[in-house]
Scaffold this motif. Structure first.
Motif, PDB file in Angstrom:
ATOM      1  N   SER A   1       0.839  -1.197   0.000  1.00 44.71           N
ATOM      2  CA  SER A   1       0.000   0.000   0.000  1.00 44.71           C
ATOM      3  C   SER A   1       0.874   1.247   0.000  1.00 44.71           C
ATOM      4  CB  SER A   1      -0.905   0.020   1.243  1.00 44.71           C
ATOM      5  OG  SER A   1      -0.108   0.233   2.405  1.00 44.71           O
ATOM      6  N   LEU A   2       0.246   2.378  -0.283  1.00 43.39           N
ATOM      7  CA  LEU A   2       0.961   3.645  -0.234  1.00 43.39           C
ATOM      8  C   LEU A   2       1.400   3.951   1.191  1.00 43.39           C
ATOM      9  CD1 LEU A   2       2.016   6.145  -1.653  1.00 43.39           C
ATOM     10  CD2 LEU A   2      -0.251   7.172  -1.389  1.00 43.39           C
ATOM     11  N   ASP A   3       0.580   3.621   2.172  1.00 44.17           N
ATOM     12  CA  ASP A   3       0.957   3.842   3.573  1.00 44.17           C
ATOM     13  C   ASP A   3       2.203   3.039   3.938  1.00 44.17           C
ATOM     14  OD1 ASP A   3      -1.067   5.691   4.173  1.00 44.17           O
ATOM     15  OD2 ASP A   3      -2.488   4.095   4.653  1.00 44.17           O
ATOM     16  N   ALA A   4       2.282   1.801   3.476  1.00 47.38           N
ATOM     17  CA  ALA A   4       3.460   0.972   3.755  1.00 47.38           C
ATOM     18  C   ALA A   4       4.708   1.583   3.128  1.00 47.38           C
ATOM     19  CB  ALA A   4       3.237  -0.451   3.238  1.00 47.38           C
ATOM     20  N   LEU A   5       4.583   2.064   1.892  1.00 45.61           N
ATOM     21  CA  LEU A   5       5.716   2.702   1.231  1.00 45.61           C
ATOM     22  C   LEU A   5       6.156   3.944   2.001  1.00 45.61           C
ATOM     23  CD1 LEU A   5       6.516   3.228  -2.412  1.00 45.61           C
ATOM     24  CD2 LEU A   5       6.314   5.253  -1.015  1.00 45.61           C
TER      25      LEU A   5
ATOM     26  N   LEU B   1       3.051  14.366  -6.869  1.00 52.98           N
ATOM     27  CA  LEU B   1       2.637  13.627  -8.063  1.00 52.98           C
ATOM     28  C   LEU B   1       1.352  14.195  -8.670  1.00 52.98           C
ATOM     29  CD1 LEU B   1       3.669  10.043  -7.003  1.00 52.98           C
ATOM     30  CD2 LEU B   1       4.837  11.620  -8.545  1.00 52.98           C
ATOM     31  N   ARG B   2       0.535  14.819  -7.860  1.00 49.66           N
ATOM     32  CA  ARG B   2      -0.667  15.485  -8.367  1.00 49.66           C
ATOM     33  C   ARG B   2      -0.276  16.641  -9.295  1.00 49.66           C
ATOM     34  NH1 ARG B   2      -2.802  16.884  -3.739  1.00 49.66           N
ATOM     35  NH2 ARG B   2      -3.510  14.759  -3.379  1.00 49.66           N
TER      36      ARG B   2
ATOM     37  N   TYR C   1      -1.020  12.992 -11.625  1.00 44.82           N
ATOM     38  CA  TYR C   1      -1.218  11.623 -11.156  1.00 44.82           C
ATOM     39  C   TYR C   1      -1.870  11.593  -9.787  1.00 44.82           C
ATOM     40  CZ  TYR C   1       1.526   9.942 -15.033  1.00 44.82           C
ATOM     41  OH  TYR C   1       1.972   9.653 -16.301  1.00 44.82           O
ATOM     42  N   GLU C   2      -2.770  10.635  -9.610  1.00 47.52           N
ATOM     43  CA  GLU C   2      -3.457  10.397  -8.343  1.00 47.52           C
ATOM     44  C   GLU C   2      -3.256   8.938  -7.954  1.00 47.52           C
ATOM     45  OE1 GLU C   2      -5.220  12.525  -6.412  1.00 47.52           O
ATOM     46  OE2 GLU C   2      -5.046  14.243  -7.760  1.00 47.52           O
ATOM     47  N   TYR C   3      -3.232   8.685  -6.655  1.00 51.39           N
ATOM     48  CA  TYR C   3      -3.088   7.310  -6.180  1.00 51.39           C
ATOM     49  C   TYR C   3      -4.400   6.568  -6.331  1.00 51.39           C
ATOM     50  CZ  TYR C   3      -2.150   3.334  -3.155  1.00 51.39           C
ATOM     51  OH  TYR C   3      -2.006   2.063  -2.656  1.00 51.39           O
TER      52      TYR C   3
ATOM     53  N   ALA D   1      -7.076   0.716  -5.461  1.00 51.68           N
ATOM     54  CA  ALA D   1      -7.480  -0.565  -6.035  1.00 51.68           C
ATOM     55  C   ALA D   1      -6.368  -1.149  -6.914  1.00 51.68           C
ATOM     56  CB  ALA D   1      -8.768  -0.408  -6.851  1.00 51.68           C
ATOM     57  N   GLN D   2      -5.635  -0.280  -7.607  1.00 55.22           N
ATOM     58  CA  GLN D   2      -4.529  -0.727  -8.451  1.00 55.22           C
ATOM     59  C   GLN D   2      -3.181  -0.650  -7.732  1.00 55.22           C
ATOM     60  OE1 GLN D   2      -4.384   0.748 -12.521  1.00 55.22           O
ATOM     61  NE2 GLN D   2      -6.470   1.535 -12.280  1.00 55.22           N
ATOM     62  N   ASN D   3      -3.172  -0.019  -6.560  1.00 51.66           N
ATOM     63  CA  ASN D   3      -1.967   0.218  -5.771  1.00 51.66           C
ATOM     64  C   ASN D   3      -0.867   0.858  -6.619  1.00 51.66           C
ATOM     65  OD1 ASN D   3      -0.436   0.219  -3.380  1.00 51.66           O
ATOM     66  ND2 ASN D   3       0.620  -1.648  -3.991  1.00 51.66           N
ATOM     67  N   ARG D   4      -1.253   1.932  -7.296  1.00 47.42           N
ATOM     68  CA  ARG D   4      -0.301   2.692  -8.098  1.00 47.42           C
ATOM     69  C   ARG D   4      -0.860   4.073  -8.418  1.00 47.42           C
ATOM     70  NH1 ARG D   4      -0.010   1.744 -14.197  1.00 47.42           N
ATOM     71  NH2 ARG D   4      -2.176   1.581 -14.767  1.00 47.42           N
ATOM     72  N   PHE D   5       0.022   4.940  -8.872  1.00 44.35           N
ATOM     73  CA  PHE D   5      -0.403   6.266  -9.306  1.00 44.35           C
ATOM     74  C   PHE D   5      -0.755   6.181 -10.783  1.00 44.35           C
ATOM     75  CE2 PHE D   5       1.568   7.387  -5.389  1.00 44.35           C
ATOM     76  CZ  PHE D   5       0.906   8.530  -4.972  1.00 44.35           C
ATOM     77  N   VAL D   6      -1.930   6.709 -11.112  1.00 45.26           N
ATOM     78  CA  VAL D   6      -2.424   6.685 -12.502  1.00 45.26           C
ATOM     79  C   VAL D   6      -2.832   8.077 -12.927  1.00 45.26           C
ATOM     80  CG1 VAL D   6      -3.125   4.279 -12.490  1.00 45.26           C
ATOM     81  CG2 VAL D   6      -4.734   6.015 -11.763  1.00 45.26           C
TER      82      VAL D   6
END
Length: 57
Positions: free
Chosen positions: A23-27, A42-43, A47-49, A52-57
């Motif tokens: 997860s982003l919290d773990a990172l 990243l915004r 890009y937004e987190y 569900a995909q556990n990535r920035f899209v």
């Protein structure tokens, strides 16, 4: 230390989320970085987190 360049940051973060962190919290905990600041950086490049995909899209 996280990359300062936003594009390099995006690449690094998404790679870590794919290969290492559940997860982003773990990172953010592992990297000892502020989640809000990371998301804001990243915004700025569009890009937004997506949890569900556990990535920035």
């Amino acid at each position: 230390m996280l990359p300062r360049d936003p594009v390099m940051l995006l690449s690094y973060v998404n790679t870590q989320l794919r290969d290492r962190d559940a997860s982003l919290d773990a990172l953010c905990d592992r990297e000892e970085t502020d989640r809000d600041a990371l998301c804001a950086a990243l915004r700025e490049i569009g890009y937004e987190y997506d949890a569900a995909q556990n990535r920035f899209v």
